[in-house]
Scaffold this active site. Sequence first.
Site, PDB file in Angstrom:
ATOM      1  N   LYS A  24      39.124  48.177  34.933  1.00  0.00           N
ATOM      2  CA  LYS A  24      40.574  48.162  35.159  1.00  0.00           C
ATOM      3  C   LYS A  24      41.120  49.436  35.802  1.00  0.00           C
ATOM      4  O   LYS A  24      41.918  49.377  36.743  1.00  0.00           O
ATOM      5  CB  LYS A  24      41.269  47.908  33.825  1.00  0.00           C
ATOM      6  CG  LYS A  24      42.758  47.701  33.961  1.00  0.00           C
ATOM      7  CD  LYS A  24      43.363  47.255  32.632  1.00  0.00           C
ATOM      8  CE  LYS A  24      44.846  47.049  32.771  1.00  0.00           C
ATOM      9  NZ  LYS A  24      45.476  46.690  31.497  1.00  0.00           N
ATOM     10  N   GLY A 160      55.746  47.398  22.049  1.00  0.00           N
ATOM     11  CA  GLY A 160      56.234  47.972  20.795  1.00  0.00           C
ATOM     12  C   GLY A 160      57.759  48.027  20.852  1.00  0.00           C
ATOM     13  O   GLY A 160      58.327  48.445  21.860  1.00  0.00           O
ATOM     14  N   LYS A 367      28.926  49.306  69.599  1.00  0.00           N
ATOM     15  CA  LYS A 367      28.408  49.860  68.340  1.00  0.00           C
ATOM     16  C   LYS A 367      27.750  51.201  68.600  1.00  0.00           C
ATOM     17  O   LYS A 367      26.930  51.313  69.504  1.00  0.00           O
ATOM     18  CB  LYS A 367      27.397  48.901  67.713  1.00  0.00           C
ATOM     19  CG  LYS A 367      26.910  49.375  66.357  1.00  0.00           C
ATOM     20  CD  LYS A 367      25.470  49.032  66.085  1.00  0.00           C
ATOM     21  CE  LYS A 367      24.533  50.064  66.654  1.00  0.00           C
ATOM     22  NZ  LYS A 367      23.120  49.838  66.314  1.00  0.00           N
ATOM     23  N   HIS A 379      34.745  42.827  80.208  1.00  0.00           N
ATOM     24  CA  HIS A 379      34.581  41.455  79.733  1.00  0.00           C
ATOM     25  C   HIS A 379      33.201  41.197  79.145  1.00  0.00           C
ATOM     26  O   HIS A 379      32.195  41.614  79.712  1.00  0.00           O
ATOM     27  CB  HIS A 379      34.778  40.421  80.853  1.00  0.00           C
ATOM     28  CG  HIS A 379      35.510  40.918  82.049  1.00  0.00           C
ATOM     29  ND1 HIS A 379      36.848  40.659  82.243  1.00  0.00           N
ATOM     30  CD2 HIS A 379      35.107  41.666  83.110  1.00  0.00           C
ATOM     31  CE1 HIS A 379      37.231  41.221  83.387  1.00  0.00           C
ATOM     32  NE2 HIS A 379      36.205  41.843  83.930  1.00  0.00           N
ATOM     33  N   TYR A 382      27.898  43.604  75.348  1.00  0.00           N
ATOM     34  CA  TYR A 382      27.474  44.292  74.130  1.00  0.00           C
ATOM     35  C   TYR A 382      26.939  45.662  74.503  1.00  0.00           C
ATOM     36  O   TYR A 382      25.958  45.777  75.259  1.00  0.00           O
ATOM     37  CB  TYR A 382      26.396  43.493  73.380  1.00  0.00           C
ATOM     38  CG  TYR A 382      25.816  44.302  72.237  1.00  0.00           C
ATOM     39  CD1 TYR A 382      26.654  44.774  71.215  1.00  0.00           C
ATOM     40  CD2 TYR A 382      24.468  44.636  72.187  1.00  0.00           C
ATOM     41  CE1 TYR A 382      26.152  45.565  70.186  1.00  0.00           C
ATOM     42  CE2 TYR A 382      23.963  45.417  71.152  1.00  0.00           C
ATOM     43  CZ  TYR A 382      24.820  45.880  70.157  1.00  0.00           C
ATOM     44  OH  TYR A 382      24.332  46.647  69.150  1.00  0.00           O
ATOM     45  N   ASN A 402      19.062  46.722  72.768  1.00  0.00           N
ATOM     46  CA  ASN A 402      18.775  47.970  72.057  1.00  0.00           C
ATOM     47  C   ASN A 402      17.739  47.813  70.955  1.00  0.00           C
ATOM     48  O   ASN A 402      17.293  48.788  70.388  1.00  0.00           O
ATOM     49  CB  ASN A 402      20.067  48.556  71.475  1.00  0.00           C
ATOM     50  CG  ASN A 402      20.725  47.613  70.496  1.00  0.00           C
ATOM     51  OD1 ASN A 402      20.622  46.391  70.624  1.00  0.00           O
ATOM     52  ND2 ASN A 402      21.418  48.158  69.512  1.00  0.00           N
TER      53      ASN A 402
HETATM   54  C1  UD1 Z   1      50.946  50.116  23.956  1.00  0.00           C
HETATM   55  C2  UD1 Z   1      51.900  50.660  22.912  1.00  0.00           C
HETATM   56  C3  UD1 Z   1      53.172  49.811  22.926  1.00  0.00           C
HETATM   57  C4  UD1 Z   1      53.784  49.841  24.305  1.00  0.00           C
HETATM   58  C5  UD1 Z   1      52.770  49.382  25.346  1.00  0.00           C
HETATM   59  C6  UD1 Z   1      53.329  49.600  26.725  1.00  0.00           C
HETATM   60  C7  UD1 Z   1      50.469  51.544  21.125  1.00  0.00           C
HETATM   61  C8  UD1 Z   1      49.954  51.348  19.774  1.00  0.00           C
HETATM   62  N1  UD1 Z   1      51.266  50.596  21.612  1.00  0.00           N
HETATM   63  O1  UD1 Z   1      50.599  48.816  23.560  1.00  0.00           O
HETATM   64  O2  UD1 Z   1      54.097  50.326  21.974  1.00  0.00           O
HETATM   65  O3  UD1 Z   1      54.921  49.006  24.327  1.00  0.00           O
HETATM   66  O4  UD1 Z   1      51.554  50.143  25.245  1.00  0.00           O
HETATM   67  O5  UD1 Z   1      52.467  49.066  27.690  1.00  0.00           O
HETATM   68  O6  UD1 Z   1      50.183  52.556  21.748  1.00  0.00           O
HETATM   69  N2  UD1 Z   1      43.608  52.647  25.105  1.00  0.00           N
HETATM   70  C9  UD1 Z   1      42.572  53.532  24.898  1.00  0.00           C
HETATM   71  N3  UD1 Z   1      41.890  53.499  23.729  1.00  0.00           N
HETATM   72  C10 UD1 Z   1      42.199  52.626  22.738  1.00  0.00           C
HETATM   73  C11 UD1 Z   1      43.273  51.738  22.939  1.00  0.00           C
HETATM   74  C12 UD1 Z   1      43.962  51.777  24.132  1.00  0.00           C
HETATM   75  O7  UD1 Z   1      42.265  54.340  25.785  1.00  0.00           O
HETATM   76  O8  UD1 Z   1      41.558  52.681  21.704  1.00  0.00           O
HETATM   77  C13 UD1 Z   1      44.349  52.725  26.369  1.00  0.00           C
HETATM   78  C14 UD1 Z   1      44.252  51.442  27.178  1.00  0.00           C
HETATM   79  O9  UD1 Z   1      43.202  51.540  28.125  1.00  0.00           O
HETATM   80  C15 UD1 Z   1      45.603  51.421  27.881  1.00  0.00           C
HETATM   81  C16 UD1 Z   1      46.532  52.136  26.918  1.00  0.00           C
HETATM   82  O10 UD1 Z   1      45.705  52.889  26.050  1.00  0.00           O
HETATM   83  O11 UD1 Z   1      45.581  52.155  29.084  1.00  0.00           O
HETATM   84  C17 UD1 Z   1      47.416  51.201  26.107  1.00  0.00           C
HETATM   85  O12 UD1 Z   1      46.601  50.400  25.309  1.00  0.00           O
HETATM   86  P1  UD1 Z   1      46.898  48.884  25.039  1.00  0.00           P
HETATM   87  O13 UD1 Z   1      45.876  48.336  24.142  1.00  0.00           O
HETATM   88  O14 UD1 Z   1      47.117  48.189  26.347  1.00  0.00           O
HETATM   89  O15 UD1 Z   1      48.268  48.995  24.252  1.00  0.00           O
HETATM   90  P2  UD1 Z   1      49.411  47.938  24.192  1.00  0.00           P
HETATM   91  O16 UD1 Z   1      49.052  46.890  23.242  1.00  0.00           O
HETATM   92  O17 UD1 Z   1      49.775  47.529  25.561  1.00  0.00           O
END
Ligand code: UD1
Length: 475
Positions: A24, A160, A367, A379, A382, A402
Amino acid sequence: MKTKISAVILAAGEGKRLKIREVKALAPILGQRMIDYPIEEFKKFVHKRSLDWDVGIVIGHRRDEVREYLEKKYSDSIFLAIQEQQLGTADAINSYFKAYNERFVKHSDKHSDYTLVICADTPLIRAEDMDYLFSQIIESSNEIVAVAATFLAANPLGYGRIVRGNVNGFHIVEEKDLDNSTREIKEVNSGFYIFKTSYLIQALSEIKNNNNAGEFYLTDAFEDSAAVKAVLFNNGNKFLGVNTLEQLEEIEKIFRREKISSLREEGVRFVDADSVFIDYAVKIGRNSLVYPGVVLEGECNIGERVVLESGSVIRQTIIENDVVIKAYTYIEDSIIKSKAQIGPFAHLRPASDIGENVKVGNFVEVKKSILRKGVKVSHLSYVGDAEVGEESNVGCGFITCNYDGKKKHKTTIGKNVFIGSDCQAVAPVEIASNSFVAAGSTITENIPEGGFAIARSRQVTKPGMAKRFLATEKK
Ligand code: UD1
Ligand code: CA
């Protein structure tokens, strides 16, 4: 001492819903990778504020791919922290501090004054948004220790929810922990925060995973106290996350429109901007004209007064001033010098070096060749592994042979050479300057300076035979 801010970019999650080949964080957007955007914007922000800075990136899922990309592109300006298991966003920050301490432990002051937390998958957050959120924490005369960017979501599902305190502060309730009263709240957490680092470390030590997901939530660092502040942003679109292919397309479209308007500002004219695809790293000079359906990928550097006609696909190429690329031309990894004309329907493969005033016409493939100033290949030809000297004229249907089935060989053509139509040069071969090759010749031997070569079978003509010949055919 200068104020220092550290950025933590969270990129350990799996991103299951985004069905692409790449991990991602490396999702391609306009020829960049998704993770490049927060890094670049953070650098702009610290530069403008002249802050000291560093960037840490938390990786976990498919970490080797992310590491390989980041180490190559950013060498020493970022560092990586590994989160072994994705136990939640607070756990990710813990992994970050662990790596930070290991790396910077020798420094006298171990931690930055501030820590900015951002997710790798919200690429629309800009330097000015970072600046604004930062202003909310520094202009608070020390009372505020944490700020979170929030917005109003028409559909808050998955985010959240921001529950503002009765007196002050706020806390965040995650989707899985909602009840009937919190479910309807439209103000949501963007996942973008700035903390005083000392507060963040303290808060992390108290975060537990006693919630419905069993995860360590960074969002539990906020509480109903005057020390934390939810900063509501008017335009929630900038927090759009990339979770699905549809969102990836949508975000790429936003970046593309911006890219095109900044080029337009600089004086590039688009006939139909919506049909044009231009990568982030492309440069185009003023008074250039871009027709519909043009695709420019990678680091293309295009000069002034250049015309790019419809359907041309150009990758990783330098085009100097006053060049015309006619319709449906395909160019990769090449250089085209000023006033050259290419196409329509031409194909310049990698390492084509096209000189000033050169003409490469329809159905010509080049090329790994150098065409010096004023050369014409108008025209159906190659030209591969060749060098053609100044002002030489290559007739219709010329072919450099070539490849002998085992190896590639070079064809060298001097200056002011005239090559008639339908000739082949069987490489390796050299056709020296000022020489003349008669039409229909297959050249297998070198031609010296000023030479005339004809290499075709003699014609046999039988007067009056056509009628008899046709009559025998019919029987
Ligand atoms: C999170 C927030 C939420 C907010 C939302 C916005 C928390 C608990 N929640 O939720 O309040 O509204 O983002 O998009 O933070 N990641 C890690 N390690 C982990 C878990 C996650 O690196 O253990 C990274 C993921 O790759 C991502 C980011 O943290 O880039 C957010 O994680 P994700 O699981 O998508 O959180 P949300 O459920 O979207
Ligand atoms: Ca998310």
